[in-house]
Design a protein around this motif. Structure first.
Motif, PDB file in Angstrom:
ATOM      1  N   ASN A 180       0.844  -1.200   0.000  1.00  0.00           N
ATOM      2  CA  ASN A 180       0.000   0.000   0.000  1.00  0.00           C
ATOM      3  C   ASN A 180       0.878   1.249   0.000  1.00  0.00           C
ATOM      4  OD1 ASN A 180      -1.869  -1.965   2.091  1.00  0.00           O
ATOM      5  ND2 ASN A 180      -2.842  -1.079   0.300  1.00  0.00           N
ATOM      6  N   PRO A 181       1.625   1.484  -1.073  1.00  0.00           N
ATOM      7  CA  PRO A 181       2.573   2.608  -1.081  1.00  0.00           C
ATOM      8  C   PRO A 181       1.906   3.968  -0.874  1.00  0.00           C
ATOM      9  CG  PRO A 181       2.363   1.640  -3.276  1.00  0.00           C
ATOM     10  CD  PRO A 181       1.638   0.746  -2.327  1.00  0.00           C
ATOM     11  N   GLU A 182       0.659   4.095  -1.243  1.00  0.00           N
ATOM     12  CA  GLU A 182      -0.045   5.376  -1.079  1.00  0.00           C
ATOM     13  C   GLU A 182      -0.314   5.708   0.389  1.00  0.00           C
ATOM     14  OE1 GLU A 182      -3.245   2.223  -1.440  1.00  0.00           O
ATOM     15  OE2 GLU A 182      -1.283   2.570  -2.325  1.00  0.00           O
ATOM     16  N   PHE A 183      -0.167   4.734   1.282  1.00  0.00           N
ATOM     17  CA  PHE A 183      -0.393   4.956   2.716  1.00  0.00           C
ATOM     18  C   PHE A 183       0.869   5.351   3.477  1.00  0.00           C
ATOM     19  CE2 PHE A 183      -4.049   1.622   2.572  1.00  0.00           C
ATOM     20  CZ  PHE A 183      -4.874   2.550   1.969  1.00  0.00           C
ATOM     21  N   VAL A 184       2.037   5.217   2.839  1.00  0.00           N
ATOM     22  CA  VAL A 184       3.297   5.432   3.561  1.00  0.00           C
ATOM     23  C   VAL A 184       3.425   6.870   4.056  1.00  0.00           C
ATOM     24  CG1 VAL A 184       5.821   5.410   3.405  1.00  0.00           C
ATOM     25  CG2 VAL A 184       4.488   3.508   2.447  1.00  0.00           C
ATOM     26  N   CYS A 185       3.266   7.847   3.179  1.00  0.00           N
ATOM     27  CA  CYS A 185       3.441   9.242   3.587  1.00  0.00           C
ATOM     28  C   CYS A 185       2.438   9.650   4.676  1.00  0.00           C
ATOM     29  CB  CYS A 185       3.365  10.180   2.384  1.00  0.00           C
ATOM     30  SG  CYS A 185       3.881  11.868   2.768  1.00  0.00           S
ATOM     31  N   PRO A 186       1.147   9.376   4.517  1.00  0.00           N
ATOM     32  CA  PRO A 186       0.218   9.719   5.598  1.00  0.00           C
ATOM     33  C   PRO A 186       0.577   9.023   6.920  1.00  0.00           C
ATOM     34  CG  PRO A 186      -1.006   9.220   3.601  1.00  0.00           C
ATOM     35  CD  PRO A 186       0.430   8.880   3.326  1.00  0.00           C
ATOM     36  N   TYR A 187       1.033   7.787   6.834  1.00  0.00           N
ATOM     37  CA  TYR A 187       1.411   7.062   8.045  1.00  0.00           C
ATOM     38  C   TYR A 187       2.609   7.729   8.724  1.00  0.00           C
ATOM     39  CZ  TYR A 187       3.125   3.507  11.191  1.00  0.00           C
ATOM     40  OH  TYR A 187       3.576   2.863  12.310  1.00  0.00           O
ATOM     41  N   GLU A 199      16.393   8.204   8.994  1.00  0.00           N
ATOM     42  CA  GLU A 199      17.395   7.846   7.985  1.00  0.00           C
ATOM     43  C   GLU A 199      17.078   6.516   7.314  1.00  0.00           C
ATOM     44  OE1 GLU A 199      19.732   9.905   6.858  1.00  0.00           O
ATOM     45  OE2 GLU A 199      18.918  11.346   8.279  1.00  0.00           O
ATOM     46  N   ALA A 200      16.751   5.513   8.106  1.00  0.00           N
ATOM     47  CA  ALA A 200      16.467   4.187   7.547  1.00  0.00           C
ATOM     48  C   ALA A 200      15.208   4.209   6.685  1.00  0.00           C
ATOM     49  CB  ALA A 200      16.320   3.167   8.679  1.00  0.00           C
ATOM     50  N   ILE A 201      14.182   4.905   7.139  1.00  0.00           N
ATOM     51  CA  ILE A 201      12.930   4.956   6.387  1.00  0.00           C
ATOM     52  C   ILE A 201      13.091   5.826   5.140  1.00  0.00           C
ATOM     53  CG2 ILE A 201      10.477   5.570   6.486  1.00  0.00           C
ATOM     54  CD1 ILE A 201      11.364   3.046   8.132  1.00  0.00           C
ATOM     55  N   ASP A 204       6.862  11.360  -2.457  1.00  0.00           N
ATOM     56  CA  ASP A 204       6.147  12.185  -1.469  1.00  0.00           C
ATOM     57  C   ASP A 204       6.626  11.874  -0.054  1.00  0.00           C
ATOM     58  OD1 ASP A 204       4.611  13.750  -3.128  1.00  0.00           O
ATOM     59  OD2 ASP A 204       2.836  12.473  -2.994  1.00  0.00           O
ATOM     60  N   ALA A 205       6.736  10.594   0.257  1.00  0.00           N
ATOM     61  CA  ALA A 205       7.180  10.193   1.596  1.00  0.00           C
ATOM     62  C   ALA A 205       8.624  10.621   1.839  1.00  0.00           C
ATOM     63  CB  ALA A 205       7.034   8.681   1.769  1.00  0.00           C
ATOM     64  N   ALA A 206       9.475  10.433   0.841  1.00  0.00           N
ATOM     65  CA  ALA A 206      10.875  10.845   0.983  1.00  0.00           C
ATOM     66  C   ALA A 206      10.984  12.359   1.132  1.00  0.00           C
ATOM     67  CB  ALA A 206      11.692  10.357  -0.212  1.00  0.00           C
ATOM     68  N   ALA A 207      10.189  13.105   0.371  1.00  0.00           N
ATOM     69  CA  ALA A 207      10.197  14.569   0.479  1.00  0.00           C
ATOM     70  C   ALA A 207       9.771  14.987   1.885  1.00  0.00           C
ATOM     71  CB  ALA A 207       9.282  15.193  -0.566  1.00  0.00           C
ATOM     72  N   TYR A 208       8.743  14.339   2.412  1.00  0.00           N
ATOM     73  CA  TYR A 208       8.300  14.644   3.776  1.00  0.00           C
ATOM     74  C   TYR A 208       9.430  14.401   4.779  1.00  0.00           C
ATOM     75  CZ  TYR A 208       6.245  14.037   8.330  1.00  0.00           C
ATOM     76  OH  TYR A 208       6.009  14.118   9.679  1.00  0.00           O
ATOM     77  N   LEU A 209      10.136  13.288   4.622  1.00  0.00           N
ATOM     78  CA  LEU A 209      11.226  12.969   5.554  1.00  0.00           C
ATOM     79  C   LEU A 209      12.386  13.948   5.402  1.00  0.00           C
ATOM     80  CD1 LEU A 209      11.115   9.090   5.334  1.00  0.00           C
ATOM     81  CD2 LEU A 209      10.372  10.519   7.252  1.00  0.00           C
ATOM     82  N   ARG A 262      13.694  16.436   8.313  1.00  0.00           N
ATOM     83  CA  ARG A 262      15.123  16.460   8.660  1.00  0.00           C
ATOM     84  C   ARG A 262      15.744  17.837   8.459  1.00  0.00           C
ATOM     85  NH1 ARG A 262      19.018  12.194   5.659  1.00  0.00           N
ATOM     86  NH2 ARG A 262      19.273  13.917   4.210  1.00  0.00           N
ATOM     87  N   GLY A 263      15.026  18.716   7.752  1.00  0.00           N
ATOM     88  CA  GLY A 263      15.523  20.065   7.511  1.00  0.00           C
ATOM     89  C   GLY A 263      16.241  20.234   6.189  1.00  0.00           C
ATOM     90  N   ASP A 264      16.221  19.218   5.340  1.00  0.00           N
ATOM     91  CA  ASP A 264      16.854  19.280   4.015  1.00  0.00           C
ATOM     92  C   ASP A 264      15.829  19.789   2.994  1.00  0.00           C
ATOM     93  OD1 ASP A 264      19.185  18.251   5.080  1.00  0.00           O
ATOM     94  OD2 ASP A 264      18.700  16.186   4.537  1.00  0.00           O
ATOM     95  N   LEU A 265      15.617  21.097   3.019  1.00  0.00           N
ATOM     96  CA  LEU A 265      14.552  21.689   2.209  1.00  0.00           C
ATOM     97  C   LEU A 265      14.828  21.597   0.719  1.00  0.00           C
ATOM     98  CD1 LEU A 265      13.666  24.782   4.411  1.00  0.00           C
ATOM     99  CD2 LEU A 265      12.730  22.460   4.476  1.00  0.00           C
ATOM    100  N   GLU A 266      16.071  21.728   0.315  1.00  0.00           N
ATOM    101  CA  GLU A 266      16.392  21.644  -1.114  1.00  0.00           C
ATOM    102  C   GLU A 266      16.069  20.257  -1.662  1.00  0.00           C
ATOM    103  OE1 GLU A 266      17.209  24.036  -3.345  1.00  0.00           O
ATOM    104  OE2 GLU A 266      16.838  25.373  -1.663  1.00  0.00           O
ATOM    105  N   ASP A 267      16.483  19.215  -0.930  1.00  0.00           N
ATOM    106  CA  ASP A 267      16.191  17.853  -1.382  1.00  0.00           C
ATOM    107  C   ASP A 267      14.685  17.588  -1.379  1.00  0.00           C
ATOM    108  OD1 ASP A 267      18.845  17.140  -1.860  1.00  0.00           O
ATOM    109  OD2 ASP A 267      19.155  16.493   0.209  1.00  0.00           O
ATOM    110  N   ALA A 268      13.984  18.120  -0.383  1.00  0.00           N
ATOM    111  CA  ALA A 268      12.528  17.949  -0.327  1.00  0.00           C
ATOM    112  C   ALA A 268      11.871  18.605  -1.531  1.00  0.00           C
ATOM    113  CB  ALA A 268      11.978  18.538   0.974  1.00  0.00           C
ATOM    114  N   PHE A 269      12.265  19.852  -1.829  1.00  0.00           N
ATOM    115  CA  PHE A 269      11.670  20.544  -2.963  1.00  0.00           C
ATOM    116  C   PHE A 269      11.957  19.803  -4.273  1.00  0.00           C
ATOM    117  CE2 PHE A 269      11.789  23.467  -6.544  1.00  0.00           C
ATOM    118  CZ  PHE A 269      10.495  23.959  -6.495  1.00  0.00           C
ATOM    119  N   LYS A 270      13.185  19.332  -4.438  1.00  0.00           N
ATOM    120  CA  LYS A 270      13.534  18.591  -5.663  1.00  0.00           C
ATOM    121  C   LYS A 270      12.609  17.396  -5.866  1.00  0.00           C
ATOM    122  CE  LYS A 270      18.392  19.861  -5.620  1.00  0.00           C
ATOM    123  NZ  LYS A 270      19.755  19.397  -5.329  1.00  0.00           N
ATOM    124  N   LEU A 271      12.310  16.690  -4.795  1.00  0.00           N
ATOM    125  CA  LEU A 271      11.422  15.534  -4.932  1.00  0.00           C
ATOM    126  C   LEU A 271       9.989  15.952  -5.235  1.00  0.00           C
ATOM    127  CD1 LEU A 271      12.722  13.058  -2.223  1.00  0.00           C
ATOM    128  CD2 LEU A 271      12.822  12.813  -4.692  1.00  0.00           C
TER     129      LEU A 271
END
Length: 158
Positions: free
Chosen positions: A58-65, A75-77, A88-93, A97-106
């Motif tokens: 259920n990949p669509e549930f990962v980010c909301p979870y 880091e592991a997730i 979406d989930a990686a961008a949220y993480l 974590r405070g890595d706004l550039e990497d989040a925006f890129k995703l």
């Protein structure tokens, strides 16, 4: 390593032999334990296994979870989400974590993918995610970076 829950012990072989069954079991355990502080449920290894299986079934549930869960190692997730291409989930993480550039890129990659795949119904939803991200983090961005991101999104959707 053994995964334990209130209902018993389940070896790692269950992860290999019956991943769907283990995922269903963990779904029940996490549903039952909502709102409790059971130390077994907040076990980092159990969260990792649960999220790994969720990303498979259920990949669509990962980010909301991830937005409501505690007890996992970012880091592991994050690595798991990147491997599973859960942007979406990686961008949220990254954002957490405070890595706004990497989040925006995703988030931007999701927008480009949505347009490329002609999933126009999701373009508005993706743009709203980007706008919300920029608003949440506007105090941490220079005016120049804000304008650049806006221009990038406008040019991509034009």
């Amino acid at each position: 390593a053994v995964v334990s829950t209130q209902s018993g012990h389940y070896g790692r072989d269950m992860l290999d032999d019956q991943p769907r069954t283990l995922y269903s079991l963990l779904q029940c355990v996490f549903d039952i334990s909502k709102g409790t502080e059971d130390p077994d449920i907040n076990n980092v290894e159990i969260h990792h296994i649960y999220i790994k299986l969720m990303s498979r079934y259920n990949p669509e549930f990962v980010c909301p979870y991830l937005k409501v869960a505690t007890g996992y190692k970012i880091e592991a997730i994050l690595e798991l989400c990147l491997i599973a291409n859960l942007k979406d989930a990686a961008a949220y993480l990254y954002e957490t974590r405070g890595d706004l550039e990497d989040a925006f890129k995703l988030y931007y990659d999701v927008l480009r993918d949505t347009i490329r795949d002609k999933q126009l119904i999701f373009v508005e939803e993706t743009l709203i995610k980007i706008i919300n991200f920029c608003q949440r983090n506007s105090d941490q961005l220079s005016q120049k970076r804000k304008k650049y991101r806006l221009r990038l999104c406008v040019d991509t959707t034009a």
